[in-house]
Design a protein around this motif. Structure first.
Motif, PDB file in Angstrom:
ATOM      1  N   ARG A   1      50.056  47.150  42.946  1.00  0.00           N
ATOM      2  CA  ARG A   1      50.621  46.547  44.148  1.00  0.00           C
ATOM      3  C   ARG A   1      50.242  45.075  44.263  1.00  0.00           C
ATOM      4  O   ARG A   1      49.929  44.569  45.354  1.00  0.00           O
ATOM      5  CB  ARG A   1      50.146  47.283  45.409  1.00  0.00           C
ATOM      6  CG  ARG A   1      50.608  48.704  45.416  1.00  0.00           C
ATOM      7  CD  ARG A   1      50.088  49.473  46.585  1.00  0.00           C
ATOM      8  NE  ARG A   1      50.140  50.895  46.220  1.00  0.00           N
ATOM      9  CZ  ARG A   1      49.829  51.878  47.025  1.00  0.00           C
ATOM     10  NH1 ARG A   1      49.446  51.628  48.244  1.00  0.00           N
ATOM     11  NH2 ARG A   1      49.896  53.115  46.620  1.00  0.00           N
TER      12      ARG A   1
ATOM     13  N   ASP B   1      50.373  40.216  55.285  1.00  0.00           N
ATOM     14  CA  ASP B   1      50.054  40.765  56.609  1.00  0.00           C
ATOM     15  C   ASP B   1      50.419  42.251  56.578  1.00  0.00           C
ATOM     16  O   ASP B   1      51.594  42.615  56.569  1.00  0.00           O
ATOM     17  CB  ASP B   1      50.887  40.023  57.657  1.00  0.00           C
ATOM     18  CG  ASP B   1      50.703  40.598  59.049  1.00  0.00           C
ATOM     19  OD1 ASP B   1      50.042  41.644  59.177  1.00  0.00           O
ATOM     20  OD2 ASP B   1      51.221  39.998  60.010  1.00  0.00           O
ATOM     21  N   TRP B   2      49.404  43.093  56.552  1.00  0.00           N
ATOM     22  CA  TRP B   2      49.646  44.540  56.429  1.00  0.00           C
ATOM     23  C   TRP B   2      49.806  45.228  57.778  1.00  0.00           C
ATOM     24  O   TRP B   2      49.923  46.445  57.835  1.00  0.00           O
ATOM     25  CB  TRP B   2      48.517  45.209  55.630  1.00  0.00           C
ATOM     26  CG  TRP B   2      48.524  44.808  54.191  1.00  0.00           C
ATOM     27  CD1 TRP B   2      47.700  43.890  53.602  1.00  0.00           C
ATOM     28  CD2 TRP B   2      49.410  45.268  53.151  1.00  0.00           C
ATOM     29  NE1 TRP B   2      48.013  43.748  52.267  1.00  0.00           N
ATOM     30  CE2 TRP B   2      49.058  44.580  51.967  1.00  0.00           C
ATOM     31  CE3 TRP B   2      50.469  46.186  53.113  1.00  0.00           C
ATOM     32  CZ2 TRP B   2      49.717  44.791  50.762  1.00  0.00           C
ATOM     33  CZ3 TRP B   2      51.119  46.392  51.904  1.00  0.00           C
ATOM     34  CH2 TRP B   2      50.751  45.702  50.751  1.00  0.00           C
ATOM     35  N   THR B   3      49.788  44.428  58.858  1.00  0.00           N
ATOM     36  CA  THR B   3      49.899  45.095  60.165  1.00  0.00           C
ATOM     37  C   THR B   3      51.258  45.763  60.347  1.00  0.00           C
ATOM     38  O   THR B   3      51.398  46.688  61.126  1.00  0.00           O
ATOM     39  CB  THR B   3      49.704  44.105  61.331  1.00  0.00           C
ATOM     40  OG1 THR B   3      50.538  42.973  61.089  1.00  0.00           O
ATOM     41  CG2 THR B   3      48.280  43.662  61.460  1.00  0.00           C
TER      42      THR B   3
ATOM     43  N   ASP C   1      48.795  49.859  58.241  1.00  0.00           N
ATOM     44  CA  ASP C   1      47.493  49.423  58.736  1.00  0.00           C
ATOM     45  C   ASP C   1      47.476  48.984  60.182  1.00  0.00           C
ATOM     46  O   ASP C   1      46.428  48.769  60.759  1.00  0.00           O
ATOM     47  CB  ASP C   1      46.946  48.342  57.816  1.00  0.00           C
ATOM     48  CG  ASP C   1      46.744  48.926  56.433  1.00  0.00           C
ATOM     49  OD1 ASP C   1      45.676  49.473  56.198  1.00  0.00           O
ATOM     50  OD2 ASP C   1      47.685  48.887  55.628  1.00  0.00           O
ATOM     51  N   GLY C   2      48.636  48.850  60.774  1.00  0.00           N
ATOM     52  CA  GLY C   2      48.656  48.542  62.203  1.00  0.00           C
ATOM     53  C   GLY C   2      48.801  49.805  63.036  1.00  0.00           C
ATOM     54  O   GLY C   2      49.070  49.742  64.227  1.00  0.00           O
TER      55      GLY C   2
END
Ligand code: SF4
Ligand code: SF4
Lengths: 222, 289
Positions: A155, A203-205, A209-210
């Protein structure tokens, strides 16, 4: 589309063996397309279960149905007048359908009959490959339309890792290297300069992950 | 070592929290720890609490250990997978950190790197179990270790949890996974503790309550508003508000809590001073320790 594969028969038997009346419920959506959980698979699985339990000397009532979609309430509601006639439902929809069915019929045990596997495409009949991990903020514009999150084993957002060999991934030599694909594609598009601008940490939010994700489309609400 | 031994002997232990710095300046932390050496039994070193990136618990624990100070190292599920967790535990074991405590970690979105990816490969119970597996001389893949670490294992428990039933069930899972001492989040009233102990009593564990030094009315209000799992009684806030010397009052409140918890018979306290470690001696002496 969502891709799924039928669970092994023994696993399904283990889940439902204690119930005398079972409804096997397919879905006419994605799982029909990938031939894992449509009416055809419902019939095959129900027949296999009937045969198994009859051979065990404990025949059961195993009925078949398939809903237009199990991820929409209006179709799930169609089971309303018959669901009480069953002790358990074996849903062949993807994980979303199984859960939404259980949400609607809170006291009915609902079991998954398929393993929901990925979002992918049909390479050829019976061969499906992953293309997207629904990260919530698509970066395909930067990677020549090839997703490094779904198609690079590590990834990596700034690949390749250096281990790719003759276009294959070092993690699995059967698999094309995602970054080789990105390179080839950017080259064909005359956009190799993209490699000169590293992608910043993502930004994984918008991904898992958010927390649990939700879309509210005010324009569509009634 | 000393912590486990003292608890086993039934002595009241005093631990101090040492928040690692965000950066590499550790001189202040070391001198503050040295200043209370002999007065506290061990230093609890948080691992990126509130998901704020800081120097690691392993790093500060080793630093303090090199000065002869005993530490409790925190190991957190949020940021490391099972390989990294075990690797750090082996490092801790090899370099003389006797006490480790597993924590789940606050959610990444609460911290200062809220766009990061969380790991959460192991659950807290699996991590605690894993610590004990390492002690048997095998890793989580079942492979034999060249030398097994030896740890005194602990974790967290929240007496003020909104759903005490679920908290007690989790506590039982942690006990079954091998945790032996439990550190609470900050508690500001003995009632919360009493209610919890009434329900949790009889379990084979060492309970260490955290006393947080309130530094101002603003801080108390912030906790009330934003940290739902910690209850600050209104009476305490107005006591600080009315005090002629507020800082002294804060120290006094912390000392009273330490004394009250000691009188209640808990195994010990963890004093958290969040940067005001220089007030530690005053709290201890006011508490009569
Ligand atoms: S970048 Fe994200 S949304 Fe786009 S294809 Fe990849 S995983 Fe899917
Ligand atoms: S070889 Fe290619 S696909 Fe495999 S991990 Fe490396 S960059 Fe990713």
């Amino acid at each position: 589309m969502i891709r799924a594969v039928g669970k092994p028969l023994e696993e399904v038997i283990g889940m439902v063996q204690d119930y005398p009346r079972i409804l096997v419920a397919g879905c006419d959506g994605c799982v029909t397309v990938c031939e894992a959980g449509g009416l055809k698979e419902v019939k095959v699985l129900a027949a296999a279960l009937r045969l198994y339990f009859t051979q065990q000397g404990e025949p059961k009532q195993i009925d078949e149905t398939s809903l237009t979609r199990q991820c929409d309430k209006e179709y799930l509601a169609q089971l309303g007048d018959r669901i009480d006639g069953y002790d358990a439902v074996l849903s062949l929809a993807c994980g979303c359908g199984v859960q939404f069915l259980a949400d609607m019929y809170t006291t009915k045990p609902v079991y998954p009959g398929v393993d929901t596997t990925f979002l992918g495409v049909t390479e050829e009949r019976g061969v499906y490959t992953e293309r997207c991990q629904a990260c919530g903020r698509c970066i395909l514009a930067d990677t020549g339309g090839v997703c490094p999150i779904a198609r690079c084993s590590k990834r990596m957002l700034n690949g390749p890792c250096g281990g790719s060999d003759k276009g294959k991934c070092e993690v699995n030599p059967e698999m094309p290297c995602g970054w080789q694909l990105i390179y080839e594609r950017l080259k064909a598009l005359g956009q190799l300069d993209r490699f000169e601008q590293p992608i910043t940490p993502k930004d994984w939010t918008t991904s898992r992950d958010g927390g649990v994700r939700k879309i509210v489309r005010e324009d569509l609400r009634v | 070592m000393q912590l486990e031994k003292k608890l086993a002997e039934g002595a009241f232990v005093v631990l101090a929290e040492m928040e690692p710095p965000k950066g590499v300046e550790v001189a202040g932390l070391v001198s503050q720890a040295m200043a209370v050496r002999g007065k506290v039994d061990a230093f609890v070193v948080p691992e990126m609490s509130s998901a704020v990136m800081r120097l690691s618990s392993l790093g500060v624990s080793l630093l303090l250990a090199s000065r002869g100070l005993e530490t409790v190292m925190q190991v957190c599920c949020r940021d490391r997978n099972r390989l990294a967790l075990q690797a750090d535990l082996l490092a801790a074991g090899a370099l003389g950190i006797p006490n480790v405590m597993g924590v789940a970690g606050d959610d990444i979105t609460f911290g200062d790197h809220h766009t990061a990816k969380a790991v959460d490969d192991l659950t807290l119970e699996e991590l605690l179990q894993g610590m004990n597996t390492l002690m048997t001389g095998r890793d989580l893949a079942g492979i034999e270790l060249k030398g097994a670490p030896r740890f005194f294992v602990g974790s967290t428990v929240n007496p003020g949890a909104a759903h005490l039933e679920a908290e007690l069930a989790a506590l039982d899972r942690k006990l079954a996974a091998g945790a032996r001492f439990f550190i609470t989040p900050p508690i500001f009233s003995v009632e919360v503790l009493d209610a919890f102990r009434k329900r949790a009593g009889g379990r084979p564990m060492y309970l260490l309550t955290t006393v947080l030094l309130l530094k101002s009315v603003g801080m108390a209000r912030y906790i009330q508003r934003h940290l739902g799992q910690i209850q600050v009684p209104e009476a305490l806030v107005s006591r600080i508000q009315k005090a002629p010397e507020r800082v002294r009052e804060c120290v006094q409140i912390a000392a009273e809590l330490v004394k009250a918890f000691k009188d209640r018979g808990v195994s010990g306290v963890v004093i958290s001073t969040l940067g005001w470690e220089d007030r530690l001696p005053a709290i201890l002496s006011a508490a009569g320790i």
